[in-house]
Design a protein around this motif. Structure first.
Motif, PDB file in Angstrom:
ATOM      1  N   LEU A  30       9.731 -62.342 -54.675  1.00  0.00           N
ATOM      2  CA  LEU A  30      10.414 -63.221 -55.712  1.00  0.00           C
ATOM      3  C   LEU A  30      10.664 -62.742 -56.849  1.00  0.00           C
ATOM      4  CD1 LEU A  30      11.241 -66.016 -56.459  1.00  0.00           C
ATOM      5  CD2 LEU A  30       8.483 -66.510 -57.064  1.00  0.00           C
ATOM      6  N   THR A  31      11.799 -62.566 -57.577  1.00  0.00           N
ATOM      7  CA  THR A  31      12.215 -61.982 -58.981  1.00  0.00           C
ATOM      8  C   THR A  31      12.688 -63.068 -59.615  1.00  0.00           C
ATOM      9  OG1 THR A  31      14.452 -61.565 -58.169  1.00  0.00           O
ATOM     10  CG2 THR A  31      12.791 -59.894 -57.427  1.00  0.00           C
ATOM     11  N   PHE A  32      12.290 -62.759 -61.012  1.00  0.00           N
ATOM     12  CA  PHE A  32      12.939 -63.560 -62.281  1.00  0.00           C
ATOM     13  C   PHE A  32      13.629 -62.898 -63.094  1.00  0.00           C
ATOM     14  CE2 PHE A  32       9.588 -66.439 -60.560  1.00  0.00           C
ATOM     15  CZ  PHE A  32      10.043 -67.793 -60.602  1.00  0.00           C
ATOM     16  N   ASP A  33      14.945 -63.314 -63.490  1.00  0.00           N
ATOM     17  CA  ASP A  33      15.568 -62.873 -64.511  1.00  0.00           C
ATOM     18  C   ASP A  33      15.258 -63.587 -65.780  1.00  0.00           C
ATOM     19  OD1 ASP A  33      16.861 -61.319 -62.573  1.00  0.00           O
ATOM     20  OD2 ASP A  33      18.973 -62.238 -62.860  1.00  0.00           O
ATOM     21  N   VAL A  39      10.963 -72.048 -68.733  1.00  0.00           N
ATOM     22  CA  VAL A  39      10.378 -72.052 -67.291  1.00  0.00           C
ATOM     23  C   VAL A  39       9.114 -70.907 -67.199  1.00  0.00           C
ATOM     24  CG1 VAL A  39      10.383 -71.683 -64.852  1.00  0.00           C
ATOM     25  CG2 VAL A  39      12.135 -72.788 -66.219  1.00  0.00           C
ATOM     26  N   ALA A  40       9.084 -70.128 -68.373  1.00  0.00           N
ATOM     27  CA  ALA A  40       7.966 -69.094 -68.268  1.00  0.00           C
ATOM     28  C   ALA A  40       6.461 -69.511 -68.143  1.00  0.00           C
ATOM     29  CB  ALA A  40       8.249 -68.198 -69.625  1.00  0.00           C
ATOM     30  N   PRO A  41       6.071 -70.667 -69.278  1.00  0.00           N
ATOM     31  CA  PRO A  41       4.628 -70.859 -69.043  1.00  0.00           C
ATOM     32  C   PRO A  41       4.217 -71.505 -67.737  1.00  0.00           C
ATOM     33  CG  PRO A  41       5.969 -71.888 -71.195  1.00  0.00           C
ATOM     34  CD  PRO A  41       6.967 -71.279 -70.080  1.00  0.00           C
ATOM     35  N   LEU A  42       5.449 -72.105 -66.826  1.00  0.00           N
ATOM     36  CA  LEU A  42       5.056 -72.686 -65.496  1.00  0.00           C
ATOM     37  C   LEU A  42       5.012 -71.539 -64.527  1.00  0.00           C
ATOM     38  CD1 LEU A  42       4.717 -75.077 -63.480  1.00  0.00           C
ATOM     39  CD2 LEU A  42       7.213 -74.874 -63.231  1.00  0.00           C
ATOM     40  N   VAL A  43       5.824 -70.478 -64.768  1.00  0.00           N
ATOM     41  CA  VAL A  43       5.663 -69.421 -63.960  1.00  0.00           C
ATOM     42  C   VAL A  43       4.537 -68.662 -64.043  1.00  0.00           C
ATOM     43  CG1 VAL A  43       6.545 -67.179 -63.393  1.00  0.00           C
ATOM     44  CG2 VAL A  43       8.262 -68.949 -63.847  1.00  0.00           C
ATOM     45  N   ALA A 217      15.497 -65.930 -59.235  1.00  0.00           N
ATOM     46  CA  ALA A 217      15.262 -67.258 -59.939  1.00  0.00           C
ATOM     47  C   ALA A 217      15.501 -66.847 -61.542  1.00  0.00           C
ATOM     48  CB  ALA A 217      14.103 -68.200 -59.687  1.00  0.00           C
ATOM     49  N   HIS A 218      15.593 -67.665 -62.357  1.00  0.00           N
ATOM     50  CA  HIS A 218      15.653 -67.490 -63.715  1.00  0.00           C
ATOM     51  C   HIS A 218      14.500 -67.933 -64.643  1.00  0.00           C
ATOM     52  CE1 HIS A 218      19.751 -67.007 -62.131  1.00  0.00           C
ATOM     53  NE2 HIS A 218      19.735 -65.900 -62.973  1.00  0.00           N
ATOM     54  N   LEU A 219      14.016 -67.476 -65.682  1.00  0.00           N
ATOM     55  CA  LEU A 219      13.092 -68.215 -66.558  1.00  0.00           C
ATOM     56  C   LEU A 219      13.715 -69.264 -67.409  1.00  0.00           C
ATOM     57  CD1 LEU A 219      11.011 -64.841 -67.560  1.00  0.00           C
ATOM     58  CD2 LEU A 219      10.426 -66.683 -65.835  1.00  0.00           C
ATOM     59  N   TRP A 228      15.004 -77.074 -62.140  1.00  0.00           N
ATOM     60  CA  TRP A 228      14.648 -76.524 -61.001  1.00  0.00           C
ATOM     61  C   TRP A 228      13.062 -76.268 -60.787  1.00  0.00           C
ATOM     62  CZ3 TRP A 228      12.477 -71.674 -59.547  1.00  0.00           C
ATOM     63  CH2 TRP A 228      12.485 -71.322 -58.189  1.00  0.00           C
ATOM     64  N   ALA A 229      12.464 -76.005 -61.996  1.00  0.00           N
ATOM     65  CA  ALA A 229      11.005 -76.002 -61.819  1.00  0.00           C
ATOM     66  C   ALA A 229      10.333 -76.908 -62.976  1.00  0.00           C
ATOM     67  CB  ALA A 229      10.526 -74.491 -62.343  1.00  0.00           C
ATOM     68  N   PRO A 230       9.427 -77.646 -62.373  1.00  0.00           N
ATOM     69  CA  PRO A 230       8.489 -77.412 -61.311  1.00  0.00           C
ATOM     70  C   PRO A 230       9.081 -77.898 -59.772  1.00  0.00           C
ATOM     71  CG  PRO A 230       7.513 -78.887 -62.319  1.00  0.00           C
ATOM     72  CD  PRO A 230       8.806 -78.660 -63.177  1.00  0.00           C
ATOM     73  N   ALA A 231      10.125 -78.597 -59.803  1.00  0.00           N
ATOM     74  CA  ALA A 231      10.281 -79.633 -58.614  1.00  0.00           C
ATOM     75  C   ALA A 231      10.537 -78.690 -57.346  1.00  0.00           C
ATOM     76  CB  ALA A 231      11.519 -80.393 -58.978  1.00  0.00           C
ATOM     77  N   VAL A 232      11.114 -77.330 -57.669  1.00  0.00           N
ATOM     78  CA  VAL A 232      11.216 -76.601 -56.536  1.00  0.00           C
ATOM     79  C   VAL A 232      10.234 -75.372 -56.257  1.00  0.00           C
ATOM     80  CG1 VAL A 232      12.879 -74.994 -55.300  1.00  0.00           C
ATOM     81  CG2 VAL A 232      13.711 -77.078 -56.503  1.00  0.00           C
ATOM     82  N   LEU A 233       9.811 -74.743 -57.431  1.00  0.00           N
ATOM     83  CA  LEU A 233       9.080 -73.513 -57.403  1.00  0.00           C
ATOM     84  C   LEU A 233       7.746 -73.702 -56.499  1.00  0.00           C
ATOM     85  CD1 LEU A 233       8.692 -70.545 -58.329  1.00  0.00           C
ATOM     86  CD2 LEU A 233       7.602 -71.657 -60.449  1.00  0.00           C
ATOM     87  N   GLU A 234       6.998 -74.774 -57.076  1.00  0.00           N
ATOM     88  CA  GLU A 234       5.501 -74.756 -56.234  1.00  0.00           C
ATOM     89  C   GLU A 234       5.764 -75.141 -54.807  1.00  0.00           C
ATOM     90  OE1 GLU A 234       0.830 -75.437 -56.996  1.00  0.00           O
ATOM     91  OE2 GLU A 234       2.295 -76.887 -58.042  1.00  0.00           O
ATOM     92  N   PRO A 235       6.704 -76.061 -54.471  1.00  0.00           N
ATOM     93  CA  PRO A 235       6.845 -76.375 -52.895  1.00  0.00           C
ATOM     94  C   PRO A 235       7.526 -75.168 -52.273  1.00  0.00           C
ATOM     95  CG  PRO A 235       7.589 -78.485 -54.387  1.00  0.00           C
ATOM     96  CD  PRO A 235       7.292 -77.142 -55.118  1.00  0.00           C
ATOM     97  N   LEU A 236       8.161 -74.519 -52.810  1.00  0.00           N
ATOM     98  CA  LEU A 236       8.577 -73.464 -52.412  1.00  0.00           C
ATOM     99  C   LEU A 236       7.676 -72.209 -52.169  1.00  0.00           C
ATOM    100  CD1 LEU A 236      11.032 -71.413 -51.594  1.00  0.00           C
ATOM    101  CD2 LEU A 236      11.395 -70.680 -53.696  1.00  0.00           C
ATOM    102  N   ILE A 237       6.657 -71.875 -52.917  1.00  0.00           N
ATOM    103  CA  ILE A 237       5.740 -71.031 -52.870  1.00  0.00           C
ATOM    104  C   ILE A 237       4.821 -71.535 -51.605  1.00  0.00           C
ATOM    105  CG2 ILE A 237       3.502 -70.197 -53.853  1.00  0.00           C
ATOM    106  CD1 ILE A 237       4.962 -70.284 -56.556  1.00  0.00           C
ATOM    107  N   GLU A 238       4.326 -73.048 -51.730  1.00  0.00           N
ATOM    108  CA  GLU A 238       3.645 -73.308 -50.788  1.00  0.00           C
ATOM    109  C   GLU A 238       4.071 -73.357 -49.340  1.00  0.00           C
ATOM    110  OE1 GLU A 238       2.616 -77.111 -52.617  1.00  0.00           O
ATOM    111  OE2 GLU A 238       0.915 -76.542 -53.841  1.00  0.00           O
ATOM    112  N   GLY A 239       5.518 -73.634 -49.301  1.00  0.00           N
ATOM    113  CA  GLY A 239       6.147 -73.772 -48.120  1.00  0.00           C
ATOM    114  C   GLY A 239       6.250 -72.333 -47.386  1.00  0.00           C
TER     115      GLY A 239
END
Length: 267
Positions: A30-33, A39-43, A217-219, A228-239
């Motif tokens: 997983l890479t972030f530009d 989104v940085a605090p959530l990341v 993904a992007h910050l 996009w985050a947090p709606a997708v980020l954490e479910p993606l990680i968990e999935g």
């Protein structure tokens, strides 16, 4: 990628410490530009909660509060990420998007045309020589070292993923290898929210991503209305974890391991 290739890659970076993945887990990268940094605090929260190892590509982009992603306000954030042991590469200083190679005289230095644009800034076009482009790649590395005391890896990502062979050759001569992303790894956080709602993006990612894929993904993206985050980020990680995958830095990717291992000082 064969098991033998994965094993060789892990041996190449063994001196850097234990792998981010446990035995039996299958790595994704997983890479972030950089972006507006909203989104940085959530990341950072997800990194701590899920014990992730990621990779970041840095440009000095406008932020939500009128600053920039590599200014003093964000220096503590980057220091924390460096201390966590992630990987970092250049994204050019001003987010230069390649447009075209320019004609050069016989024996002359390559020149390139760029659309220089980040966030909601109006686009401007400029021409850079190979040497000038090299400086644009080096500036994020210099700023990163000033903020964190750590050397950046000799990797870069061309903004928008746009580049020519001549541009990649110029970057390589300057000491930087390009890192793109896998087709399934394009997570879609910069797409139109109405046409690509979060539920659709998440379902596609969980369906298509395979071990070994590099994810993008992007910050923070200015144009997306449905965050996009947090709606997708954490479910993606968990999935993906539920499918037996783990999150590794690019230094553990077979294509980049040897280069990145060679660039790091011995502990």
């Amino acid at each position: 990628m064969s098991l033998r290739a994965w094993a060789a890659a892990l041996l190449a970076v063994a001196h850097l410490g234990a792998s981010a993945c446990q035995p039996g887990e299958k790595p994704v990268f997983l890479t972030f530009d950089t972006g507006h940094m909203g989104v940085a605090p959530l990341v950072a929260e997800m990194i701590r909660k899920h014990q992730l190892k990621l990779s970041f590509f840095l440009a000095d982009e406008p932020t939500l509060n009128g600053g920039s992603s590599l200014d003093e306000q964000w220096a503590p954030w980057w220091r924390e990420r460096a201390a966590e042991g992630h990987d970092f590469g250049s994204h050019t200083w001003e987010h230069d998007i390649w447009v075209a190679d320019l004609p050069t005289a016989p024996g002359g230095s390559p020149r390139f045309r760029f659309r220089t644009q980040a966030g909601e800034q109006p686009a401007r076009f400029r021409e850079l020589s190979a040497a000038q482009y090299c400086e644009e790649l080096k500036k994020p590395a210099q700023r990163f070292k000033a903020m964190t005391g750590r050397e950046m890896a000799p990797i870069f990502r061309a903004p928008g993923g746009k580049a020519s062979k001549a541009l990649l050759d110029a970057a390589r001569a300057c000491g930087f290898e390009h890192v793109g992303w896998s087709p399934a790894g394009f997570l879609g956080d910069e797409l139109n929210s109405e046409r690509y709602p979060n539920a659709r993006l998440l379902a596609k990612a969980l369906r298509d991503i395979r071990p070994g894929d590099i994810l993008l993904a992007h910050l923070g993206i200015w144009s997306r209305q449905e965050a996009w985050a947090p709606a997708v980020l954490e479910p993606l990680i968990e999935g993906l974890k539920a499918k037996g995958m783990c999150f590794a830095p690019l230094r553990e990717h077979p294509r980049h391991a040897k280069l990145m291992a060679a660039s790091r000082p011995n502990p």
